[in-house]
Motif scaffolding. Structure first.
Motif, PDB file in Angstrom:
ATOM      1  N   HIS A  48       0.828  -1.199   0.000  1.00 47.73           N
ATOM      2  CA  HIS A  48       0.000   0.000   0.000  1.00 47.73           C
ATOM      3  C   HIS A  48       0.872   1.263   0.000  1.00 47.73           C
ATOM      4  CE1 HIS A  48      -3.441   2.474   0.498  1.00 47.73           C
ATOM      5  NE2 HIS A  48      -3.027   2.936   1.674  1.00 47.73           N
ATOM      6  N   MET A  49       1.979   1.196   0.723  1.00 51.52           N
ATOM      7  CA  MET A  49       2.902   2.336   0.755  1.00 51.52           C
ATOM      8  C   MET A  49       3.483   2.583  -0.628  1.00 51.52           C
ATOM      9  SD  MET A  49       4.876   1.846   4.400  1.00 51.52           S
ATOM     10  CE  MET A  49       6.082   3.066   3.989  1.00 51.52           C
ATOM     11  N   ASP A  50       3.828   1.500  -1.304  1.00 51.39           N
ATOM     12  CA  ASP A  50       4.370   1.625  -2.665  1.00 51.39           C
ATOM     13  C   ASP A  50       3.347   2.267  -3.603  1.00 51.39           C
ATOM     14  OD1 ASP A  50       6.239  -1.512  -2.583  1.00 51.39           O
ATOM     15  OD2 ASP A  50       6.760   0.511  -1.893  1.00 51.39           O
ATOM     16  N   SER A  51       2.112   1.835  -3.479  1.00 49.61           N
ATOM     17  CA  SER A  51       1.074   2.390  -4.353  1.00 49.61           C
ATOM     18  C   SER A  51       0.834   3.871  -4.038  1.00 49.61           C
ATOM     19  CB  SER A  51      -0.227   1.595  -4.248  1.00 49.61           C
ATOM     20  OG  SER A  51      -0.763   1.689  -2.950  1.00 49.61           O
ATOM     21  N   MET A  52       0.921   4.236  -2.770  1.00 52.72           N
ATOM     22  CA  MET A  52       0.753   5.646  -2.407  1.00 52.72           C
ATOM     23  C   MET A  52       1.907   6.500  -2.939  1.00 52.72           C
ATOM     24  SD  MET A  52      -2.136   5.971  -1.165  1.00 52.72           S
ATOM     25  CE  MET A  52      -2.035   7.682  -0.698  1.00 52.72           C
ATOM     26  N   LEU A  53       3.119   5.945  -2.870  1.00 54.19           N
ATOM     27  CA  LEU A  53       4.263   6.661  -3.432  1.00 54.19           C
ATOM     28  C   LEU A  53       4.092   6.840  -4.938  1.00 54.19           C
ATOM     29  CD1 LEU A  53       7.287   5.058  -1.517  1.00 54.19           C
ATOM     30  CD2 LEU A  53       6.433   7.408  -1.334  1.00 54.19           C
ATOM     31  N   LEU A  54       3.614   5.792  -5.576  1.00 51.16           N
ATOM     32  CA  LEU A  54       3.360   5.890  -7.017  1.00 51.16           C
ATOM     33  C   LEU A  54       2.272   6.932  -7.312  1.00 51.16           C
ATOM     34  CD1 LEU A  54       3.468   2.149  -8.155  1.00 51.16           C
ATOM     35  CD2 LEU A  54       5.105   3.957  -8.695  1.00 51.16           C
ATOM     36  N   LEU A  55       1.254   6.957  -6.477  1.00 55.41           N
ATOM     37  CA  LEU A  55       0.180   7.937  -6.653  1.00 55.41           C
ATOM     38  C   LEU A  55       0.716   9.358  -6.486  1.00 55.41           C
ATOM     39  CD1 LEU A  55      -2.820   8.474  -7.121  1.00 55.41           C
ATOM     40  CD2 LEU A  55      -3.157   8.290  -4.660  1.00 55.41           C
ATOM     41  N   GLU A  56       1.543   9.579  -5.482  1.00 57.19           N
ATOM     42  CA  GLU A  56       2.126  10.905  -5.282  1.00 57.19           C
ATOM     43  C   GLU A  56       3.025  11.294  -6.459  1.00 57.19           C
ATOM     44  OE1 GLU A  56       2.286  10.684  -0.403  1.00 57.19           O
ATOM     45  OE2 GLU A  56       4.138  11.020  -1.524  1.00 57.19           O
ATOM     46  N   THR A  57       3.811  10.323  -6.920  1.00 55.55           N
ATOM     47  CA  THR A  57       4.672  10.567  -8.079  1.00 55.55           C
ATOM     48  C   THR A  57       3.832  10.930  -9.297  1.00 55.55           C
ATOM     49  OG1 THR A  57       6.264   8.957  -7.211  1.00 55.55           O
ATOM     50  CG2 THR A  57       6.493   9.582  -9.526  1.00 55.55           C
ATOM     51  N   LEU A  58       2.754  10.186  -9.475  1.00 54.38           N
ATOM     52  CA  LEU A  58       1.852  10.452 -10.591  1.00 54.38           C
ATOM     53  C   LEU A  58       1.245  11.848 -10.493  1.00 54.38           C
ATOM     54  CD1 LEU A  58       0.362   9.453 -13.101  1.00 54.38           C
ATOM     55  CD2 LEU A  58      -1.373   8.497 -11.586  1.00 54.38           C
ATOM     56  N   GLN A  59       0.844  12.250  -9.298  1.00 52.60           N
ATOM     57  CA  GLN A  59       0.271  13.585  -9.114  1.00 52.60           C
ATOM     58  C   GLN A  59       1.308  14.669  -9.411  1.00 52.60           C
ATOM     59  OE1 GLN A  59      -1.215  13.273  -5.108  1.00 52.60           O
ATOM     60  NE2 GLN A  59      -3.275  12.693  -5.782  1.00 52.60           N
ATOM     61  N   ASP A  60       2.550  14.433  -8.970  1.00 49.76           N
ATOM     62  CA  ASP A  60       3.620  15.395  -9.266  1.00 49.76           C
ATOM     63  C   ASP A  60       3.853  15.502 -10.769  1.00 49.76           C
ATOM     64  OD1 ASP A  60       5.654  14.521  -6.340  1.00 49.76           O
ATOM     65  OD2 ASP A  60       3.932  15.880  -6.582  1.00 49.76           O
ATOM     66  N   GLU A  61       3.844  14.346 -11.446  1.00 51.99           N
ATOM     67  CA  GLU A  61       4.038  14.353 -12.894  1.00 51.99           C
ATOM     68  C   GLU A  61       2.879  15.053 -13.601  1.00 51.99           C
ATOM     69  OE1 GLU A  61       6.662  10.237 -13.215  1.00 51.99           O
ATOM     70  OE2 GLU A  61       4.712  10.340 -14.202  1.00 51.99           O
ATOM     71  N   LEU A  62       1.678  14.869 -13.080  1.00 52.74           N
ATOM     72  CA  LEU A  62       0.523  15.563 -13.651  1.00 52.74           C
ATOM     73  C   LEU A  62       0.654  17.074 -13.498  1.00 52.74           C
ATOM     74  CD1 LEU A  62      -2.568  13.378 -12.685  1.00 52.74           C
ATOM     75  CD2 LEU A  62      -1.816  13.986 -14.974  1.00 52.74           C
ATOM     76  N   LYS A  63       1.107  17.511 -12.338  1.00 51.09           N
ATOM     77  CA  LYS A  63       1.304  18.945 -12.119  1.00 51.09           C
ATOM     78  C   LYS A  63       2.341  19.492 -13.090  1.00 51.09           C
ATOM     79  CE  LYS A  63       0.078  18.969  -7.228  1.00 51.09           C
ATOM     80  NZ  LYS A  63       0.598  19.088  -5.845  1.00 51.09           N
ATOM     81  N   LEU A  64       3.448  18.771 -13.226  1.00 51.37           N
ATOM     82  CA  LEU A  64       4.504  19.183 -14.151  1.00 51.37           C
ATOM     83  C   LEU A  64       3.980  19.211 -15.584  1.00 51.37           C
ATOM     84  CD1 LEU A  64       7.501  19.883 -14.616  1.00 51.37           C
ATOM     85  CD2 LEU A  64       7.932  17.421 -14.852  1.00 51.37           C
ATOM     86  N   PHE A  65       3.214  18.198 -15.942  1.00 51.38           N
ATOM     87  CA  PHE A  65       2.639  18.133 -17.277  1.00 51.38           C
ATOM     88  C   PHE A  65       1.698  19.310 -17.526  1.00 51.38           C
ATOM     89  CE2 PHE A  65       1.288  16.389 -21.143  1.00 51.38           C
ATOM     90  CZ  PHE A  65      -0.072  16.594 -21.233  1.00 51.38           C
ATOM     91  N   ASN A  66       0.862  19.627 -16.547  1.00 54.08           N
ATOM     92  CA  ASN A  66      -0.053  20.761 -16.686  1.00 54.08           C
ATOM     93  C   ASN A  66       0.711  22.068 -16.870  1.00 54.08           C
ATOM     94  OD1 ASN A  66      -2.438  19.320 -16.588  1.00 54.08           O
ATOM     95  ND2 ASN A  66      -2.615  19.460 -14.365  1.00 54.08           N
ATOM     96  N   GLU A  67       1.797  22.241 -16.122  1.00 53.86           N
ATOM     97  CA  GLU A  67       2.611  23.445 -16.276  1.00 53.86           C
ATOM     98  C   GLU A  67       3.238  23.510 -17.668  1.00 53.86           C
ATOM     99  OE1 GLU A  67       3.904  23.589 -11.559  1.00 53.86           O
ATOM    100  OE2 GLU A  67       5.451  23.387 -13.097  1.00 53.86           O
ATOM    101  N   THR A  68       3.731  22.382 -18.134  1.00 57.60           N
ATOM    102  CA  THR A  68       4.323  22.326 -19.472  1.00 57.60           C
ATOM    103  C   THR A  68       3.268  22.628 -20.532  1.00 57.60           C
ATOM    104  OG1 THR A  68       5.856  20.642 -18.685  1.00 57.60           O
ATOM    105  CG2 THR A  68       5.655  20.882 -21.057  1.00 57.60           C
ATOM    106  N   ALA A  69       2.100  22.063 -20.367  1.00 58.23           N
ATOM    107  CA  ALA A  69       1.017  22.312 -21.327  1.00 58.23           C
ATOM    108  C   ALA A  69       0.634  23.786 -21.334  1.00 58.23           C
ATOM    109  CB  ALA A  69      -0.190  21.446 -20.995  1.00 58.23           C
TER     110      ALA A  69
END
Length: 184
Positions: free
Chosen positions: A112-133
């Motif tokens: 579960h911790m791994d999945s949460m870390l992946l979720l946080e990473t995904l959210q960070d990547e989404l934020k970065l992607f939105n800024e790039t867009a």
């Protein structure tokens, strides 16, 4: 001794001289074009070619940027779907990312911790992607403005070229009238 022109009888020499002068003037008139007009016409043609090249480049960049934007939009949609699916899975297991029970479950469940870390990473990547867009959208808007300015500049150039051509025609007509008056 000074050179004396022999007189020709019956005015034949005078008529021949005027015909020669007239032919010289005509050939001179058709081959003559003022340097300033030639230069301005050449400059206008050069500027027109440059504007057309810039216009093509801007259009190509705009097309490329639109393609990239479309790809980025599709990626955002996929990432949002993935995030929604991940949150739905977490909620179906009775986990709420904001609750205290989640923290206690994270300690007991390493997966579960791994999945949460992946979720946080995904959210960070989404934020970065939105800024790039956003940045790319701003660049696209800037390119659109630049293209519009170049099109307006090209329209002004074409107006100037038309005006110049009409002035050249007016000057040519005036020169022809002057030549006719001089021949009289």
């Amino acid at each position: 001794m000074k050179g004396i022109k022999p007189r020709r009888e019956n005015g034949q020499g005078k008529a021949a001289d005027t015909a020669i002068k007239r032919n010289i003037k005509k050939s001179y008139h058709y081959s003559y074009r003022p340097l300033s007009k030639q230069k301005s016409e050449e400059e206008l043609k050069d500027k027109n070619q440059i504007l057309e090249a810039v216009n093509k480049q801007l259009h190509q960049k705009l097309t490329e940027t639109q393609g990239k934007l479309k790809d980025l939009t599709e990626k955002v949609e996929l990432l949002q779907k993935f995030q929604d699916n991940s949150l739905a899975i977490l909620e179906s297991k009775g986990l709420n990312p904001d609750s205290e029970t989640l923290e206690s479950q994270q300690e007991s469940n390493p997966d579960h911790m791994d999945s949460m870390l992946l979720l946080e990473t995904l959210q960070d990547e989404l934020k970065l992607f939105n800024e790039t867009a956003k940045k790319q959208m701003e660049e696209l808007q800037a390119l659109k403005v630049k293209l519009k300015m170049k099109e307006e500049e090209r329209a002004r150039f074409l107006e100037q070229q038309t005006l110049c051509n009409s002035q050249v025609n007016d000057f040519t007509a005036a020169l022809e009238e002057m030549e006719q008056l001089l021949e009289m």
